[in-house]
Design a protein around this motif. Structure first.
Motif, PDB file in Angstrom:
ATOM      1  N   GLN A 172       0.826  -1.214   0.000  1.00 30.28           N
ATOM      2  CA  GLN A 172       0.000   0.000   0.000  1.00 30.28           C
ATOM      3  C   GLN A 172       0.857   1.260   0.000  1.00 30.28           C
ATOM      4  O   GLN A 172       0.571   2.237  -0.698  1.00 30.28           O
ATOM      5  CB  GLN A 172      -0.939   0.009   1.214  1.00 30.28           C
ATOM      6  CG  GLN A 172      -1.958   1.145   1.203  1.00 30.28           C
ATOM      7  CD  GLN A 172      -2.868   1.102  -0.028  1.00 30.28           C
ATOM      8  OE1 GLN A 172      -3.510   0.098  -0.276  1.00 30.28           O
ATOM      9  NE2 GLN A 172      -2.920   2.205  -0.786  1.00 30.28           N
ATOM     10  N   ASP A 174       0.807   4.142  -2.855  1.00 32.04           N
ATOM     11  CA  ASP A 174       0.639   5.570  -2.598  1.00 32.04           C
ATOM     12  C   ASP A 174       1.746   6.386  -3.249  1.00 32.04           C
ATOM     13  O   ASP A 174       1.493   7.411  -3.872  1.00 32.04           O
ATOM     14  CB  ASP A 174       0.617   5.825  -1.090  1.00 32.04           C
ATOM     15  CG  ASP A 174      -0.615   5.204  -0.416  1.00 32.04           C
ATOM     16  OD1 ASP A 174      -0.576   5.012   0.815  1.00 32.04           O
ATOM     17  OD2 ASP A 174      -1.596   4.914  -1.131  1.00 32.04           O
ATOM     18  N   ARG A 202      -3.165  -0.532  -4.994  1.00 30.05           N
ATOM     19  CA  ARG A 202      -2.416  -1.649  -4.397  1.00 30.05           C
ATOM     20  C   ARG A 202      -2.457  -2.890  -5.299  1.00 30.05           C
ATOM     21  O   ARG A 202      -1.494  -3.651  -5.356  1.00 30.05           O
ATOM     22  CB  ARG A 202      -2.985  -1.985  -3.016  1.00 30.05           C
ATOM     23  CG  ARG A 202      -2.111  -2.990  -2.307  1.00 30.05           C
ATOM     24  CD  ARG A 202      -2.633  -3.331  -0.952  1.00 30.05           C
ATOM     25  NE  ARG A 202      -3.919  -3.985  -0.947  1.00 30.05           N
ATOM     26  CZ  ARG A 202      -4.153  -5.200  -1.368  1.00 30.05           C
ATOM     27  NH1 ARG A 202      -3.179  -5.916  -1.869  1.00 30.05           N
ATOM     28  NH2 ARG A 202      -5.347  -5.726  -1.320  1.00 30.05           N
TER      29      ARG A 202
END
Lengths: 337, 337
Positions: free
Chosen positions: A17, A21, A27
């Motif tokens: 994750q 980002d 993801r």
DNA sequence: CACAGATGTGCACACGTGTTCACATACCGT
DNA sequence: ACGGTATGTGAACACGTGTGCACATCTGTG
């Protein structure tokens, strides 16, 4: 490109994750980028790899294994290394497992001192467990079966225990080498035994006694050791003190035989002219030039290969019937017989 | 008591939810029953244990480790066992890790043949990694740091690499034993070297050369080996062929020394009257009665303890500064000097 | 145009645990 | 009566992944 989400301030492992980002993707995209056959647009994939490399991301194998995948962990219960052949075997087995993409979780000693039992290892979702015959029990087999963990046993046949096994024919190997000694006219046999209650110990002794009985002979002397050089040395001194006409010393393993050679030398005995000495296992020390020990091979490579093969078979078909593979030992004639 | 939810038809590991269903409780109750300090009514707890025992349930350690807990896995990168002292060390380290509730994931060989690299192991959320100095690199340290995996290195000091380390002072140990030989009046030194490029090899050689230089002497002969008995034997034969007045043979490790003893015996040389022989490491073979080898201890137990201590320190405080512990070797005087 | 296949996407779920949280009950001391 | 503590409870969440699914776009074929 999202702002650095404070990775450095956290001691946690970098996650998919976080990479997502940073790379401005989902993801799922990260997961797909690290999964063979996963669909990700080339440019996005490249960005994901760059960010991952920069932050040291690697998928967490254990989290992935929860997904019905395999942990790739194989417990190797190696016993107490009483016989140095065992440590050679263990390390070769571990190397072979690595080659098969499996990771050995080593239980180097199972006794009260370590406070560890094999059952403790069953808390891990092991792909398999490889265990010395001496540490086997029916309850352990049941436990593994309930947990769906395949078990492969090496070093002894299993009687009525249902599990896969690989073992060396200890008694048959011993008979073979005793026959060699008999063919050389040896008649007064001494035996440096291993510790009783160990299957290999007991079977090798049985093979010796049977071969002698078939030749109408009986053992002249027997002294116990613990499968090591020091005990072999001491047992041989005691034996030669007790019976000066011994013409063949059969040893339960190579280290005992190396100890016997050392003792005979200190007594001024000539090997093999005065007395023959044989070992068992064909450990590395048997091949050292100052010993050049005549012994029986308990070959590591075929055993290791057989174990790995049994594991792979089990991983392919958990319900396969159990299988037992026997390794036939061969006499290794060198200079001590 | 709920109906058996078809456990046997499924190859999956028994789960807490299955036990909860069978025992008629919530999954939380099952979790609490297996967690120290968890509150569960005594009668309910008993029922959970019974059902769990019947079905072979054990909490899945890997699933649990996802919860921010530790995996309890420690990678042990053991190298290639060129020096038999290493296998003794590895075995004892693994036992000590077990005693500390940690599980060694063994990488028994890191080379191209096994197709495995240390970095492959980093896919597991290891609690720590213990690695031989020879397999260290700055990039590996960085990688582990990013993944939050503590690294402990043994066998060599680290230069400007930031990691915890334990190592034996090879050069100092070698100087000590050369001083013993010098004090006995030995002047014509031969050296059975280990493989170059190995830190312990190179440091032990350096210690020998420095000690001799300080005494105004130079090495009379040097032959390389691969840290094993066979090479020690062959190197010694070559050395004695080349220089018949050698009065001290210093060996880079015990196996080389054992080989040297065997070679000298085959040449009819008397040890230590004609020529002294020394080893390094105080491996088990050094203590066998037919060798009784004078050597330098590279003590396993203190090193193992130090490694375990460094791991525990790291697990308590990930941000602690790196620490280097040095093990001081001692001369073990026996019969060969 | 319709269909099939390939490529690509993110949301939501599952895997198997331990923990948090709000709620409940019981007991004791002020 | 109130507050604090201990014991007990199940629902929901988090941990870090891979996968299924519905949807989207593109291409080629009939």
């Amino acid at each position: 490109m999202a702002k650095d989400p404070d990775i450095k301030a956290r001691s946690r492992r970098v996650t998919a994750q976080m990479i997502a980002d940073l790379a401005g993707v989902s993801r799922s995209a990260v997961s797909r980028a690290f999964t063979k056959g996963g669909y990700v647009e080339a440019e996005k994939r490249q960005r994901i790899y760059e960010v991952a490399a920069e932050h040291g991301y690697q998928p967490n194998a254990l989290a992935a294994s929860l997904q019905g995948g395999r942990s790739q962990l194989v417990a190797v219960v190696a016993g107490d290394f009483r016989n140095t052949h065992d440590s050679e075997f263990t390390f070769k087995l571990c190397t072979a497992l690595n080659k098969s993409g499996l990771w050995p979780l080593l239980i180097a000693s199972e006794d009260e001192a370590s406070g560890i039992t094999v059952e403790d290892a069953l808390r891990f979702p092991l792909d398999a467990i490889v265990i010395r015959g001496g540490s086997m029990s029916a309850s352990l087999v049941t436990r593994c079966s309930k947990l769906g963990i395949p078990m492969i046993c090496y070093g002894r046949p299993l009687g009525n225990i249902e599990a896969d096994a690989v073992f060396c024919q200890n008694a048959a190997g011993m008979r073979k080498i005793v026959d060699v000694l008999l063919a050389r006219g040896r008649r007064n046999f001494g035996f440096v035994a291993g510790p009783p209650g160990y299957h290999s110990s007991d079977e090798r002794r049985k093979g010796l006694l049977d071969a002698l009985a078939d030749a109408g002979l009986a053992l002249r002397s027997e002294h116990q050791g613990d499968f090591n050089v020091n005990d072999g040395y001491a047992a041989t001194l005691r034996m030669m003190d007790e019976c000066t006409d011994i013409d063949a010393i059969v040893c339960a393993n190579d280290a005992s035989a190396v100890g016997a050679l050392g003792a005979l030398q200190s007594l001024g005995k000539n090997v093999p002219n005065d007395v023959s000495v044989t070992g068992f296992d064909d450990a590395e020390m048997a091949r050292w030039p100052m010993f050049s020990l005549t012994t029986v091979s308990n070959p590591i490579s075929p055993t290791v290969e057989a174990v790995v093969r049994l594991i792979e078979r089990r991983l392919s078909d958990l319900g396969a019937s159990s299988q037992t593979l026997e390794i036939v030992p061969e006499v290794q004639l060198r200079q001590t017989h």
